[in-house]
Scaffold this motif. Structure first.
Motif, short mmCIF file in Angstrom:
data_model
loop_
_atom_site.label_atom_id
_atom_site.label_comp_id
_atom_site.label_asym_id
_atom_site.label_seq_id
_atom_site.Cartn_x
_atom_site.Cartn_y
_atom_site.Cartn_z
N LEU A 51 0.82 -1.21 0.00
CA LEU A 51 0.00 0.00 0.00
C LEU A 51 0.86 1.26 0.00
CD1 LEU A 51 -2.92 -1.02 2.38
CD2 LEU A 51 -2.98 -0.76 -0.10
N THR A 52 1.97 1.23 0.72
CA THR A 52 2.88 2.38 0.72
C THR A 52 3.47 2.59 -0.67
OG1 THR A 52 3.42 1.96 3.04
CG2 THR A 52 4.91 3.40 1.81
N ASP A 53 3.94 1.50 -1.28
CA ASP A 53 4.49 1.60 -2.63
C ASP A 53 3.45 2.13 -3.61
OD1 ASP A 53 6.91 0.59 -1.77
OD2 ASP A 53 6.53 -1.45 -2.48
N LEU A 54 2.24 1.58 -3.55
CA LEU A 54 1.17 2.03 -4.45
C LEU A 54 0.83 3.49 -4.23
CD1 LEU A 54 -1.21 -1.05 -4.60
CD2 LEU A 54 0.05 -0.03 -6.49
N THR A 55 0.78 3.93 -2.98
CA THR A 55 0.48 5.33 -2.69
C THR A 55 1.52 6.25 -3.30
OG1 THR A 55 -0.60 4.69 -0.63
CG2 THR A 55 0.07 6.99 -0.85
N VAL A 56 2.77 5.89 -3.15
CA VAL A 56 3.86 6.72 -3.69
C VAL A 56 3.82 6.75 -5.21
CG1 VAL A 56 6.38 6.87 -3.95
CG2 VAL A 56 5.37 6.45 -1.70
N ALA A 62 0.27 10.42 -10.96
CA ALA A 62 -0.79 11.40 -11.20
C ALA A 62 -0.21 12.80 -11.37
CB ALA A 62 -1.80 11.37 -10.05
N ALA A 63 0.73 13.15 -10.50
CA ALA A 63 1.34 14.48 -10.60
C ALA A 63 2.08 14.67 -11.92
CB ALA A 63 2.29 14.69 -9.42
N LEU A 64 2.87 13.67 -12.32
CA LEU A 64 3.63 13.79 -13.57
C LEU A 64 2.71 13.78 -14.79
CD1 LEU A 64 6.64 11.44 -12.77
CD2 LEU A 64 6.70 13.92 -13.07
N THR A 65 1.68 12.96 -14.76
CA THR A 65 0.75 12.90 -15.88
C THR A 65 0.07 14.26 -16.06
OG1 THR A 65 0.36 10.54 -15.57
CG2 THR A 65 -1.32 11.76 -16.77
N MET A 66 -0.33 14.87 -14.97
CA MET A 66 -0.98 16.17 -15.07
C MET A 66 0.02 17.26 -15.42
SD MET A 66 -3.72 15.70 -12.00
CE MET A 66 -4.33 17.35 -12.05
#
Length: 161
Positions: A51-56, A62-66
Motif C-alpha cells: 500500500l505504501t508503494d502504491l500510494t507513492v 498522477a502528478a507527472l501525468t498532469m
C-alpha cells in the motif's frame, strides 16, 4: 448507444477518464510486477509495504501525468512525443518507487520490482491508448451512416426526382 455516450463526453470528462485509466494501469502494473517476480503467494505477505508503494507511485504518476499534460493528449494525437512522455513518467515513477522504501519506512521493496513495474506500465499505457483509439474509431464508424459519396441536400433532392 455507445456512439451517443462517446459523443456526449466533454473534454474534461475524457481527460478524467484518461487520467483514471492511467492510475488504474499503475496499480495493475505494480501488482503484475510483484506477481511476476515473487509469485502470487507473496502478494499479500506485507500489505503495508504494498500500500505504501502504491500510494507513492500513484501519487507521483498522477502528478507527472498532469504536469506533462498526458491526460490532455487526444487519442489521435498520441504519437511519438506522447510515448516519450509516457516513458519519462514510467522512469520517474520507478525511481520514486525505488527510493521511497529508503526514505519512508524500514521495509525494503527490491529495486528490480520498480524496474519491471516501469516497463509493464509503459507497455500497458501505450497499448491501452492504441486500443482505445481503435475502439473509439469503431464506435464512430458504426454510429454514422456509411456514405462513399457526400451529396448535399439540394443535389440529393434533384437526383431523387
Amino acid at each position: 448507444m455507445l456512439y451517443k455516450l462517446v459523443m456526449r463526453l466533454t473534454r474534461p470528462q475524457k481527460r478524467a477518464l484518461t487520467l483514471a485509466m492511467d492510475m488504474l494501469l499503475i496499480a495493475v502494473s505494480y501488482v503484475l510486477a510483484v506477481v511476476l517476480l515473487f509469485g502470487p503467494s507473496d502478494m499479500m505477505a506485507d500489505p503495508v509495504a504494498i500500500l505504501t508503494d502504491l500510494t507513492v507511485i500513484i501519487s507521483v504518476g498522477a502528478a507527472l501525468t498532469m504536469l506533462l499534460g498526458l491526460h490532455r493528449i487526444g487519442l489521435n494525437a498520441y504519437q511519438m512525443q506522447g510515448v516519450i512522455e509516457t516513458a519519462l513518467v514510467a522512469v520517474l515513477m520507478a525511481g520514486a518507487g525505488a527510493l521511497s522504501p529508503m526514505l519512508l519506512t524500514d521495509y525494503a521493496t527490491p529495486p528490480h520490482v520498480f524496474v519491471v513495474f516501469g516497463m509493464i506500465f509503459l507497455i500497458l499505457s501505450v497499448t491501452s491508448r492504441l486500443v482505445m483509439r481503435l475502439w473509439v474509431l469503431r464506435i464512430y464508424a458504426k454510429g454514422q451512416p456509411l456514405s462513399l459519396i457526400h451529396i448535399s441536400e439540394p443535389t440529393r433532392q434533384e437526383a431523387i426526382s
